[in-house]
Design a protein around this motif. Structure first.
Motif, PDB file in Angstrom:
ATOM      1  N   ASP A   1      -2.962 -42.163   2.450  1.00  0.00           N
ATOM      2  CA  ASP A   1      -2.898 -43.196   1.418  1.00  0.00           C
ATOM      3  C   ASP A   1      -2.689 -44.537   2.101  1.00  0.00           C
ATOM      4  OD1 ASP A   1      -2.329 -44.949  -0.633  1.00  0.00           O
ATOM      5  OD2 ASP A   1      -0.918 -43.621  -1.652  1.00  0.00           O
ATOM      6  N   LEU A   2      -3.614 -45.472   1.885  1.00  0.00           N
ATOM      7  CA  LEU A   2      -3.538 -46.773   2.547  1.00  0.00           C
ATOM      8  C   LEU A   2      -2.241 -47.503   2.221  1.00  0.00           C
ATOM      9  CD1 LEU A   2      -5.124 -48.655   4.419  1.00  0.00           C
ATOM     10  CD2 LEU A   2      -6.167 -49.685   2.385  1.00  0.00           C
ATOM     11  N   ASN A   3      -1.682 -47.290   1.027  1.00  0.00           N
ATOM     12  CA  ASN A   3      -0.436 -47.955   0.653  1.00  0.00           C
ATOM     13  C   ASN A   3       0.757 -47.460   1.478  1.00  0.00           C
ATOM     14  OD1 ASN A   3      -1.573 -49.585  -1.373  1.00  0.00           O
ATOM     15  ND2 ASN A   3      -1.441 -47.932  -2.879  1.00  0.00           N
ATOM     16  N   LYS A   4       0.601 -46.283   2.088  1.00  0.00           N
ATOM     17  CA  LYS A   4       1.682 -45.725   2.897  1.00  0.00           C
ATOM     18  C   LYS A   4       1.495 -46.008   4.388  1.00  0.00           C
ATOM     19  CE  LYS A   4       2.681 -42.077  -0.466  1.00  0.00           C
ATOM     20  NZ  LYS A   4       2.735 -40.631  -0.745  1.00  0.00           N
ATOM     21  N   PHE A   5       0.473 -46.785   4.705  1.00  0.00           N
ATOM     22  CA  PHE A   5       0.236 -47.208   6.088  1.00  0.00           C
ATOM     23  C   PHE A   5       1.306 -48.242   6.431  1.00  0.00           C
ATOM     24  CE2 PHE A   5      -2.427 -49.124   9.508  1.00  0.00           C
ATOM     25  CZ  PHE A   5      -2.805 -47.951  10.141  1.00  0.00           C
ATOM     26  N   THR A   6       2.150 -47.958   7.411  1.00  0.00           N
ATOM     27  CA  THR A   6       3.331 -48.772   7.675  1.00  0.00           C
ATOM     28  C   THR A   6       3.005 -50.026   8.489  1.00  0.00           C
ATOM     29  OG1 THR A   6       3.864 -47.648   9.756  1.00  0.00           O
ATOM     30  CG2 THR A   6       4.729 -46.668   7.705  1.00  0.00           C
ATOM     31  N   TYR A   7       3.971 -50.948   8.534  1.00  0.00           N
ATOM     32  CA  TYR A   7       3.813 -52.156   9.338  1.00  0.00           C
ATOM     33  C   TYR A   7       3.756 -51.806  10.829  1.00  0.00           C
ATOM     34  CZ  TYR A   7       4.462 -55.321   5.416  1.00  0.00           C
ATOM     35  OH  TYR A   7       4.299 -56.024   4.249  1.00  0.00           O
ATOM     36  N   LYS A   8       4.523 -50.808  11.222  1.00  0.00           N
ATOM     37  CA  LYS A   8       4.500 -50.357  12.623  1.00  0.00           C
ATOM     38  C   LYS A   8       3.113 -49.834  12.976  1.00  0.00           C
ATOM     39  CE  LYS A   8       6.606 -47.043  15.837  1.00  0.00           C
ATOM     40  NZ  LYS A   8       7.604 -45.937  15.974  1.00  0.00           N
ATOM     41  N   ALA A   9       2.528 -49.048  12.066  1.00  0.00           N
ATOM     42  CA  ALA A   9       1.184 -48.511  12.290  1.00  0.00           C
ATOM     43  C   ALA A   9       0.172 -49.653  12.377  1.00  0.00           C
ATOM     44  CB  ALA A   9       0.806 -47.555  11.165  1.00  0.00           C
ATOM     45  N   ALA A  10       0.339 -50.657  11.509  1.00  0.00           N
ATOM     46  CA  ALA A  10      -0.572 -51.804  11.516  1.00  0.00           C
ATOM     47  C   ALA A  10      -0.516 -52.531  12.856  1.00  0.00           C
ATOM     48  CB  ALA A  10      -0.213 -52.757  10.385  1.00  0.00           C
ATOM     49  N   LEU A  11       0.685 -52.717  13.396  1.00  0.00           N
ATOM     50  CA  LEU A  11       0.836 -53.401  14.682  1.00  0.00           C
ATOM     51  C   LEU A  11       0.206 -52.600  15.818  1.00  0.00           C
ATOM     52  CD1 LEU A  11       2.000 -55.787  16.255  1.00  0.00           C
ATOM     53  CD2 LEU A  11       4.145 -54.504  16.464  1.00  0.00           C
ATOM     54  N   ILE A  12       0.390 -51.286  15.782  1.00  0.00           N
ATOM     55  CA  ILE A  12      -0.196 -50.426  16.832  1.00  0.00           C
ATOM     56  C   ILE A  12      -1.722 -50.493  16.779  1.00  0.00           C
ATOM     57  CG2 ILE A  12      -0.487 -48.038  17.614  1.00  0.00           C
ATOM     58  CD1 ILE A  12       2.388 -47.511  16.646  1.00  0.00           C
ATOM     59  N   VAL A  13      -2.273 -50.409  15.572  1.00  0.00           N
ATOM     60  CA  VAL A  13      -3.727 -50.511  15.426  1.00  0.00           C
ATOM     61  C   VAL A  13      -4.201 -51.886  15.884  1.00  0.00           C
ATOM     62  CG1 VAL A  13      -5.637 -50.530  13.780  1.00  0.00           C
ATOM     63  CG2 VAL A  13      -3.871 -48.773  13.610  1.00  0.00           C
ATOM     64  N   GLY A  14      -3.397 -52.918  15.610  1.00  0.00           N
ATOM     65  CA  GLY A  14      -3.721 -54.261  16.083  1.00  0.00           C
ATOM     66  C   GLY A  14      -3.798 -54.335  17.593  1.00  0.00           C
ATOM     67  N   MET A  15      -2.955 -53.572  18.272  1.00  0.00           N
ATOM     68  CA  MET A  15      -3.000 -53.523  19.735  1.00  0.00           C
ATOM     69  C   MET A  15      -4.282 -52.843  20.208  1.00  0.00           C
ATOM     70  SD  MET A  15       0.992 -52.634  20.594  1.00  0.00           S
ATOM     71  CE  MET A  15       2.304 -53.791  20.163  1.00  0.00           C
ATOM     72  N   PHE A  16      -4.725 -51.850  19.465  1.00  0.00           N
ATOM     73  CA  PHE A  16      -6.000 -51.212  19.802  1.00  0.00           C
ATOM     74  C   PHE A  16      -7.156 -52.193  19.621  1.00  0.00           C
ATOM     75  CE2 PHE A  16      -3.737 -47.216  19.709  1.00  0.00           C
ATOM     76  CZ  PHE A  16      -4.474 -46.385  20.546  1.00  0.00           C
ATOM     77  N   GLN A  17      -7.029 -53.098  18.639  1.00  0.00           N
ATOM     78  CA  GLN A  17      -8.091 -54.080  18.421  1.00  0.00           C
ATOM     79  C   GLN A  17      -8.258 -54.990  19.633  1.00  0.00           C
ATOM     80  OE1 GLN A  17      -9.560 -56.247  14.619  1.00  0.00           O
ATOM     81  NE2 GLN A  17      -7.824 -57.447  15.334  1.00  0.00           N
ATOM     82  N   VAL A  18      -7.184 -55.207  20.374  1.00  0.00           N
ATOM     83  CA  VAL A  18      -7.265 -56.039  21.582  1.00  0.00           C
ATOM     84  C   VAL A  18      -8.289 -55.466  22.560  1.00  0.00           C
ATOM     85  CG1 VAL A  18      -5.980 -56.861  23.604  1.00  0.00           C
ATOM     86  CG2 VAL A  18      -4.913 -56.905  21.348  1.00  0.00           C
ATOM     87  N   LEU A  19      -8.385 -54.134  22.605  1.00  0.00           N
ATOM     88  CA  LEU A  19      -9.335 -53.481  23.505  1.00  0.00           C
ATOM     89  C   LEU A  19     -10.763 -53.908  23.207  1.00  0.00           C
ATOM     90  CD1 LEU A  19      -7.856 -49.862  23.411  1.00  0.00           C
ATOM     91  CD2 LEU A  19      -7.510 -51.569  25.206  1.00  0.00           C
ATOM     92  N   SER A  20     -11.037 -54.225  21.938  1.00  0.00           N
ATOM     93  CA  SER A  20     -12.406 -54.554  21.528  1.00  0.00           C
ATOM     94  C   SER A  20     -12.816 -55.957  21.941  1.00  0.00           C
ATOM     95  CB  SER A  20     -12.559 -54.395  20.013  1.00  0.00           C
ATOM     96  OG  SER A  20     -11.818 -55.384  19.320  1.00  0.00           O
ATOM     97  N   LEU A  21     -11.916 -56.703  22.568  1.00  0.00           N
ATOM     98  CA  LEU A  21     -12.290 -58.012  23.097  1.00  0.00           C
ATOM     99  C   LEU A  21     -13.342 -57.870  24.189  1.00  0.00           C
ATOM    100  CD1 LEU A  21      -8.754 -59.664  23.290  1.00  0.00           C
ATOM    101  CD2 LEU A  21     -10.549 -60.175  21.620  1.00  0.00           C
ATOM    102  N   VAL A  22     -13.405 -56.694  24.799  1.00  0.00           N
ATOM    103  CA  VAL A  22     -14.429 -56.405  25.807  1.00  0.00           C
ATOM    104  C   VAL A  22     -15.683 -55.911  25.092  1.00  0.00           C
ATOM    105  CG1 VAL A  22     -15.046 -55.030  27.834  1.00  0.00           C
ATOM    106  CG2 VAL A  22     -12.681 -55.783  27.498  1.00  0.00           C
ATOM    107  N   PRO A  23     -16.806 -56.625  25.188  1.00  0.00           N
ATOM    108  CA  PRO A  23     -18.038 -56.221  24.503  1.00  0.00           C
ATOM    109  C   PRO A  23     -18.464 -54.798  24.871  1.00  0.00           C
ATOM    110  CG  PRO A  23     -18.267 -58.417  25.420  1.00  0.00           C
ATOM    111  CD  PRO A  23     -16.983 -57.865  25.970  1.00  0.00           C
ATOM    112  N   GLY A  24     -18.961 -54.091  23.881  1.00  0.00           N
ATOM    113  CA  GLY A  24     -19.369 -52.708  24.102  1.00  0.00           C
ATOM    114  C   GLY A  24     -18.323 -51.731  23.627  1.00  0.00           C
ATOM    115  N   THR A  25     -17.097 -52.225  23.401  1.00  0.00           N
ATOM    116  CA  THR A  25     -16.010 -51.353  22.951  1.00  0.00           C
ATOM    117  C   THR A  25     -16.177 -50.997  21.486  1.00  0.00           C
ATOM    118  OG1 THR A  25     -14.478 -52.293  24.562  1.00  0.00           O
ATOM    119  CG2 THR A  25     -13.522 -51.165  22.660  1.00  0.00           C
ATOM    120  N   SER A  26     -16.405 -51.986  20.647  1.00  0.00           N
ATOM    121  CA  SER A  26     -16.512 -51.881  19.190  1.00  0.00           C
ATOM    122  C   SER A  26     -15.153 -52.136  18.559  1.00  0.00           C
ATOM    123  CB  SER A  26     -17.036 -50.518  18.726  1.00  0.00           C
ATOM    124  OG  SER A  26     -16.916 -50.392  17.316  1.00  0.00           O
ATOM    125  N   ARG A  27     -15.077 -53.226  17.767  1.00  0.00           N
ATOM    126  CA  ARG A  27     -13.835 -53.540  17.070  1.00  0.00           C
ATOM    127  C   ARG A  27     -13.478 -52.434  16.095  1.00  0.00           C
ATOM    128  NH1 ARG A  27     -11.633 -54.764  12.757  1.00  0.00           N
ATOM    129  NH2 ARG A  27     -13.590 -54.386  11.667  1.00  0.00           N
TER     130      ARG A  27
END
Length: 277
Positions: free
Chosen positions: A146-172
């Motif tokens: 349930d998206l409403n139960k996605f926590t702030y901690k989980a959001a921050l961790i996923v945000g850290m994974f998004q940093v990886l996509s700064l390298v082209p070819g990774t996929s945001r």
């Protein structure tokens, strides 16, 4: 020449619309496409074009999920409005790592990684990652469905994974979906949150590219503006279809096929790169 540029912009818009939401790297595909479909524009314009046409893709998310993302909707109860605000706050938390790391590294990444070989290599690496993660999670029940139960901690961790996509070819979308799945979200929840993260991320990235394009002494001619608008419009239309396809697809399937696609394409491209050297 102008009509040929329009045709090429349409093709690039189609590529962007498909690859932005499927976890196969839109920027990577556009960089690779530029090897074969070259717009008759400056390198500075192309660097900006490849990012700015993502606005069309992000408008597709806003269009498809407008009610879900609108905290002012009269059709929502007070609790639903509160949940919508919480979702937006989580999205803001999730994009912070990319802002902190991405802004100072933007020019450096453009100079060193917007190239043929790094893109192909990232396609392979994250293709393997998708296959490994899906195999690992084959019999694992997601903790968050349930998206409403996605926590702030989980959001921050996923945000850290998004940093990886700064390298082209990774996929945001690929990096953030993988991150969401690894921390226990269902494919559906991870994918939706990835989509919503893309709104501020891609609007910010597009704005940054336009500002840099102008600050470096470049300007938009009438023809280049039309080319950009056509690519963006096509990206929007194709993105609507791609998003609907993906959300239906993951209801019954996993991401393994995209992993194999990435690996096969990456190997082909490395072979092409070696031959062309």
């Amino acid at each position: 020449m102008f009509l040929l540029n329009i045709l090429k912009a349409i093709i690039l818009g189609i590529i962007e619309g498909i690859t932005e939401w499927l976890p196969i790297s839109s920027t990577g595909h556009l960089i690779l496409a530029n090897e074969f479909i070259k717009l008759q524009e400056s390198e500075a314009f192309m660097t900006m074009f490849n990012v700015v046409i993502q606005l069309g893709a992000i408008l597709a998310v806003i269009y498809l999920y407008f009610n879900k993302l609108n905290p002012f909707s009269p059709r929502k109860s007070e609790i639903e409005k509160k949940d919508t605000w919480n979702l937006w706050f989580k999205v803001v938390v999730a994009v912070i790592p990319s802002v902190i790391i991405g802004l100072p590294l933007d020019d450096w990444l453009d100079a060193h990684f917007h190239k043929f070989f790094p893109v192909a290599l990232m396609l392979i690496i994250y293709g393997i990652a998708f296959i490994v993660v899906e195999k690992r999670n084959k019999n694992v029940t997601p903790k968050c469905t349930d998206l409403n139960k996605f926590t702030y901690k989980a959001a921050l961790i996923v945000g850290m994974f998004q940093v990886l996509s700064l390298v082209p070819g990774t996929s945001r979308s690929g990096a953030t979906i993988l991150g969401g799945i690894l921390i226990g979200a269902s494919r559906f929840v991870a994918t939706e949150f990835s989509f919503f993260m893309g709104i501020p991320t891609m609007i910010g990235a597009s704005g940054l590219k336009i500002v840099k394009f102008i600050m470096h002494g470049n300007s938009f001619s009438f023809q280049s503006t039309i080319v950009l608008l056509v690519g963006t419009a096509v990206s929007f239309i194709v993105s609507v279809l791609a998003i609907k396809f993906l959300m239906n697809y993951i209801k019954k399937n996993d991401f393994t096929i995209f992993g194999w696609y990435r690996i096969i394409l990456g190997v082909i491209l490395i072979g092409y790169w070696l031959i062309a050297m």
